[in-house]
Motif scaffolding. Structure first.
Motif, PDB file in Angstrom:
ATOM      1  N   VAL A 203      54.609 -21.530 -15.007  1.00 29.82           N
ATOM      2  CA  VAL A 203      55.185 -21.136 -13.718  1.00 29.82           C
ATOM      3  C   VAL A 203      54.514 -21.892 -12.575  1.00 29.82           C
ATOM      4  CG1 VAL A 203      55.470 -19.217 -12.107  1.00 29.82           C
ATOM      5  CG2 VAL A 203      55.933 -18.874 -14.534  1.00 29.82           C
ATOM      6  N   LEU A 204      53.194 -22.019 -12.609  1.00 31.50           N
ATOM      7  CA  LEU A 204      52.484 -22.712 -11.534  1.00 31.50           C
ATOM      8  C   LEU A 204      52.824 -24.199 -11.484  1.00 31.50           C
ATOM      9  CD1 LEU A 204      48.927 -21.105 -11.799  1.00 31.50           C
ATOM     10  CD2 LEU A 204      50.778 -20.499 -10.235  1.00 31.50           C
ATOM     11  N   ALA A 205      53.130 -24.787 -12.635  1.00 35.40           N
ATOM     12  CA  ALA A 205      53.461 -26.218 -12.685  1.00 35.40           C
ATOM     13  C   ALA A 205      54.916 -26.487 -12.315  1.00 35.40           C
ATOM     14  CB  ALA A 205      53.184 -26.773 -14.081  1.00 35.40           C
ATOM     15  N   THR A 206      55.731 -25.425 -12.202  1.00 33.95           N
ATOM     16  CA  THR A 206      57.170 -25.619 -11.981  1.00 33.95           C
ATOM     17  C   THR A 206      57.706 -24.849 -10.783  1.00 33.95           C
ATOM     18  OG1 THR A 206      57.654 -23.782 -13.498  1.00 33.95           O
ATOM     19  CG2 THR A 206      57.624 -26.003 -14.439  1.00 33.95           C
ATOM     20  N   THR A 207      56.831 -24.162 -10.041  1.00 34.30           N
ATOM     21  CA  THR A 207      57.284 -23.315  -8.942  1.00 34.30           C
ATOM     22  C   THR A 207      56.336 -23.442  -7.761  1.00 34.30           C
ATOM     23  OG1 THR A 207      57.990 -21.715 -10.633  1.00 34.30           O
ATOM     24  CG2 THR A 207      58.037 -20.986  -8.341  1.00 34.30           C
ATOM     25  N   PRO A 208      56.815 -23.819  -6.582  1.00 33.18           N
ATOM     26  CA  PRO A 208      55.943 -23.806  -5.403  1.00 33.18           C
ATOM     27  C   PRO A 208      55.318 -22.430  -5.225  1.00 33.18           C
ATOM     28  CG  PRO A 208      57.984 -24.972  -4.919  1.00 33.18           C
ATOM     29  CD  PRO A 208      58.159 -24.360  -6.274  1.00 33.18           C
ATOM     30  N   THR A 209      53.980 -22.398  -5.172  1.00 28.30           N
ATOM     31  CA  THR A 209      53.250 -21.138  -5.214  1.00 28.30           C
ATOM     32  C   THR A 209      52.368 -20.986  -3.982  1.00 28.30           C
ATOM     33  OG1 THR A 209      53.255 -21.144  -7.636  1.00 28.30           O
ATOM     34  CG2 THR A 209      51.617 -19.764  -6.566  1.00 28.30           C
ATOM     35  N   TYR A 210      52.367 -19.772  -3.439  1.00 28.22           N
ATOM     36  CA  TYR A 210      51.570 -19.425  -2.266  1.00 28.22           C
ATOM     37  C   TYR A 210      50.746 -18.189  -2.622  1.00 28.22           C
ATOM     38  CZ  TYR A 210      55.042 -22.379   0.058  1.00 28.22           C
ATOM     39  OH  TYR A 210      55.846 -23.425   0.412  1.00 28.22           O
ATOM     40  N   ALA A 211      49.554 -18.062  -2.032  1.00 28.22           N
ATOM     41  CA  ALA A 211      48.682 -16.950  -2.410  1.00 28.22           C
ATOM     42  C   ALA A 211      47.957 -16.377  -1.205  1.00 28.22           C
ATOM     43  CB  ALA A 211      47.666 -17.404  -3.457  1.00 28.22           C
ATOM     44  N   ILE A 212      47.690 -15.074  -1.288  1.00 24.51           N
ATOM     45  CA  ILE A 212      46.719 -14.396  -0.433  1.00 24.51           C
ATOM     46  C   ILE A 212      45.846 -13.542  -1.353  1.00 24.51           C
ATOM     47  CG2 ILE A 212      48.096 -14.395   1.680  1.00 24.51           C
ATOM     48  CD1 ILE A 212      48.957 -11.521   0.995  1.00 24.51           C
ATOM     49  N   TRP A 213      44.854 -12.882  -0.797  1.00 21.11           N
ATOM     50  CA  TRP A 213      43.982 -12.068  -1.634  1.00 21.11           C
ATOM     51  C   TRP A 213      44.058 -10.593  -1.266  1.00 21.11           C
ATOM     52  CZ3 TRP A 213      39.088 -15.076   0.308  1.00 21.11           C
ATOM     53  CH2 TRP A 213      38.802 -14.725   1.632  1.00 21.11           C
ATOM     54  N   ASP A 214      43.520  -9.768  -2.147  1.00 13.07           N
ATOM     55  CA  ASP A 214      43.190  -8.385  -1.851  1.00 13.07           C
ATOM     56  C   ASP A 214      41.741  -8.203  -2.296  1.00 13.07           C
ATOM     57  OD1 ASP A 214      43.769  -5.925  -0.697  1.00 13.07           O
ATOM     58  OD2 ASP A 214      44.480  -5.049  -2.553  1.00 13.07           O
ATOM     59  N   ASP A 215      41.314  -6.989  -2.540  1.00  9.80           N
ATOM     60  CA  ASP A 215      39.877  -6.792  -2.742  1.00  9.80           C
ATOM     61  C   ASP A 215      39.328  -7.469  -3.983  1.00  9.80           C
ATOM     62  OD1 ASP A 215      41.430  -4.936  -4.163  1.00  9.80           O
ATOM     63  OD2 ASP A 215      39.904  -3.377  -4.124  1.00  9.80           O
ATOM     64  N   HIS A 216      40.063  -7.422  -5.114  1.00 12.17           N
ATOM     65  CA  HIS A 216      39.479  -7.871  -6.378  1.00 12.17           C
ATOM     66  C   HIS A 216      39.346  -9.394  -6.491  1.00 12.17           C
ATOM     67  CE1 HIS A 216      39.309  -3.857  -7.823  1.00 12.17           C
ATOM     68  NE2 HIS A 216      40.608  -3.677  -7.763  1.00 12.17           N
ATOM     69  N   ASP A 217      40.121 -10.148  -5.723  1.00 15.99           N
ATOM     70  CA  ASP A 217      39.918 -11.600  -5.719  1.00 15.99           C
ATOM     71  C   ASP A 217      39.228 -12.069  -4.440  1.00 15.99           C
ATOM     72  OD1 ASP A 217      42.326 -10.767  -4.602  1.00 15.99           O
ATOM     73  OD2 ASP A 217      43.410 -12.574  -5.102  1.00 15.99           O
ATOM     74  N   PHE A 218      38.763 -11.109  -3.637  1.00 13.94           N
ATOM     75  CA  PHE A 218      37.886 -11.394  -2.500  1.00 13.94           C
ATOM     76  C   PHE A 218      36.436 -11.085  -2.866  1.00 13.94           C
ATOM     77  CE2 PHE A 218      35.705  -9.592   1.285  1.00 13.94           C
ATOM     78  CZ  PHE A 218      35.714 -10.701   2.119  1.00 13.94           C
ATOM     79  N   GLY A 219      36.231  -9.981  -3.596  1.00 16.71           N
ATOM     80  CA  GLY A 219      34.884  -9.569  -3.957  1.00 16.71           C
ATOM     81  C   GLY A 219      34.928  -8.282  -4.761  1.00 16.71           C
TER      82      GLY A 219
END
Length: 455
Positions: A203-219
Motif C-alpha cells: 500500500v505504501l509503495a502504491t498509494t500517496p500516504t500522509y501521516a500524523i501522530w497520536d500518543d503511541h507514535d509520539f511517546g
C-alpha cells in the motif's frame, strides 16, 4: 605430513579471507521503502531509507490517457547521518496519469519487492471523483499479519491517511529513562518495522500516504508536551514521513494541510503542545500557534469540503472517559463558535484512537450546521474475532465509547478502516463516509451533501 600441510594451508587461506572481509566495502542496500509521499497533479515524492548514505535515482514512466508515454529519471541522495533517509521529487508530470517507477541505488538497480505504480491526483480546484482511505492504531507486535491492508488495496484509494498510533512505541514513561542514543535507536526501529508489515508495504509503495501522530507514535501512553524526548521524536517523525510540511517557522510540530481537487485536509498535531490530561489548569490541546494557523488556513480555504484530521476525537465530549478535546478548558468550544461566526462551511472531522469504528453527529450550535465525526481505529491493534465474546461484552457494556450523545453508527469492534468517497458536480458535491472491515464488508455508509454542511 601431507594432510597436516593441507590443513595448515586451509587455515591460513581462511584467515586471510576473514581479514580481507573487514576491508570490503559492500554497496548500499535498500533498508526501508519505497513509499509514495505527498503527490499532486504534477508532482510526486518517493521516500526510501538505505543502510548507508547513497545516491538514488528513480526511473519512471507515466501513462496518461491517449497521450504518449512520458519517461524520465530523477535523483537525490539519502542523508549522510543515520537514519539514511531521503526523498526524490518527480516533477512536471501529466495530471491523473498512472506512474510506474523503479529504484537505482549507487548505480545498481533494485529489484521491486512489490508493485510500484500509482495514480497522480486530479487537477486542483476541479470537481473530480476520488477516494481517500484512513486508518489508525497499528500494532505489528500484537498483529504481525494484518489483513486490513489487503482490503485497503482492493478498494484502491487515491490517498491514504495514517492518523495516529501508526505504531506502538513503549507505553511506560520509565522506558524512556535511557540515554538519547538508546531512545533514538529504538524509535527509529519502530518507524522502520512498520514499513515491513506484509500488505502495508505494498500500500505504501502504491498509494500517496500522509501521516500524523497520536500518543503511541509520539511517546508513552497519553503523552504530552512534557515528554522529555519530544524534539527527538519530532525530528524522527519528519524524517520518516514525507509530508508536504511540518509546523511553521514560528511553531514546531507536525501539522500541515494539503488539497486534492476541491477538498482540503487539515492534519493536526495533538501532542507536541498539549497540556497534560491530568493538569488541573489544562487549557490547550493544540497550542496557540497551531490554533492560529488552523484558523488562518480555514478562512483562506476555497475548498468545498474541509476535513479536519486528528489523532483522537475533536467534537465529542466523552465526559471524563479517555482523551478528547473538550477536556481542555474552553478551547474546543471557542474554536467551534469561532468557526460558525466566521461562516466557514463544509467542515467535518475524522479521527482514531478508540479501537473502534463509529460515526457521530453533534448539534453543537443553532448558529451552525451539524458536526459529523467519523472515527476509524483498530486497523490492527487487537485481534477481534467472532468468538472473542469477553472482549466484545466488556466493550459494549462498559460504556467506554458511548458516554456521549449523537452516535449515528455504533461501535464496530472488528479491524476497520475509513473511506471517504468524494463525488458529484459543482454546487452539488457529496462525500460518502464509509467504515470497512478486514473482510471487505462495508459496515457503515453515510452520505453528506455539500448543503448539509452549510450554514
Amino acid at each position: 605430513m601431507k594432510p597436516l600441510t593441507t590443513l595448515f594451508f586451509c587455515i591460513l587461506l581462511n584467515s586471510n579471507l576473514v581479514g580481507q572481509e573487514n576491508h570490503i566495502q559492500l554497496p548500499p542496500q535498500l533498508l526501508s521503502g519505497p513509499m509514495v509521499g505527498h503527490t499532486t497533479s504534477s508532482l510526486a515524492n518517493i521516500w526510501l531509507e538505505t543502510d548507508k548514505a547513497a545516491d538514488v535515482k528513480v526511473h519512471y514512466w507515466v501513462e496518461s490517457g491517449s497521450s504518449p508515454i512520458v519517461k524520465g529519471v530523477a535523483g537525490g541522495r539519502t542523508s549522510e547521518e543515520a537514519p539514511h533517509v531521503g526523498t526524490v521529487i518527480l516533477d512536471n508530470l501529466p495530471a491523473r496519469g498512472i506512474l510506474h517507477y523503479e529504484l537505482e541505488i549507487d548505480g545498481q538497480a533494485v529489484r521491486p519487492q512489490t508493485v510500484q505504480s500509482f495514480m497522480l491526483m486530479p487537477e486542483p480546484e476541479t470537481t473530480a471523483d476520488f477516494k481517500v482511505a484512513f486508518a489508525s492504531c497499528i500494532n505489528p507486535i500484537r498483529v504481525p499479519l494484518q489483513p486490513i491492508w489487503t482490503q485497503v488495496a482492493i478498494f484502491n484509494p487515491d490517498a491514504l491517511l495514517l492518523i495516529g498510533d501508526n505504531n506502538y512505541m513503549p507505553m511506560r514513561p520509565g522506558a524512556y529513562e535511557a540515554p538519547e542514543s538508546t531512545v533514538s535507536f529504538a524509535l527509529t526501529r519502530y518507524h522502520r518495522y512498520l514499513r515491513d508489515i506484509p500488505g502495508l508495504r505494498t500500500v505504501l509503495a502504491t498509494t500517496p500516504t500522509y501521516a500524523i501522530w497520536d500518543d503511541h507514535d509520539f511517546g508513552p501512553n497519553n503523552s504530552d508536551r512534557t515528554f522529555r524526548w519530544r524534539n527527538l521524536t519530532l525530528d524522527l517523525f519528519k524524517k520518516y514521513w514525507p509530508n508536504p510540511s511540518a509546523g511553521t517557522p514560528e511553531t514546531p510540530g507536525i501539522f500541515y494541510s494539503f488539497k486534492i481537487a476541491d477538498v482540503e485536509f487539515f492534519m493536526l498535531d495533538d501532542r507536541y503542545h498539549r497540556d497534560p490530561n491530568e493538569a488541573p489548569d489544562r487549557a490547550t490541546m493544540l497550542g496557540s500557534g497551531q490554533l492560529s494557523w488552523l484558523r488562518e488556513k480555514l478562512k483562506a480555504s476555497t475548498a468545498t469540503f474541509k476535513v479536519i484530521v486528528n489523532g483522537h476525537t475533536m467534537t465529542i465530549d466523552r465526559q471524563d472517559a479517555g482523551e478528547y478535546w473538550a477536556n481542555f478548558g474552553s478551547e474546543r468550544d471557542d474554536f467551534l463558535n469561532w468557526m460558525f461566526s466566521e461562516g466557514i462551511n463544509g467542515v467535518f472531522f475524522i479521527s482514531g484512537d478508540w479501537h473502534v469504528g463509529s460515526l457521530s453527529r453533534i448539534d453543537f450550535s443553532k448558529e451552525g450546521y451539524p458536526l459529523y465525526e467519523l472515527i476509524s481505529s483498530n486497523a490492527a491493534v487487537h485481534p477481534v474475532e467472532a468468538d472473542d465474546h469477553l472482549y466484545r461484552q466488556n466493550r459494549q457494556t462498559s460504556g467506554h465509547n458511548r458516554r456521549f450523545d449523537g452516535p449515528i453508527i455504533n461501535d464496530i469492534l472488528d479491524y476497520n478502516f475509513g473511506l471517504l468517497e468524494f463525488s458529484g458536480k459543482e454546487g452539488d458535491r457529496a462525500v460518502t463516509l464509509k467504515l470497512i472491515d478486514h473482510r471487505g464488508e462495508v459496515r457503515a455508509a453515510h452520505v453528506l451533501r455539500e448543503k448539509d454542511l452549510t450554514r
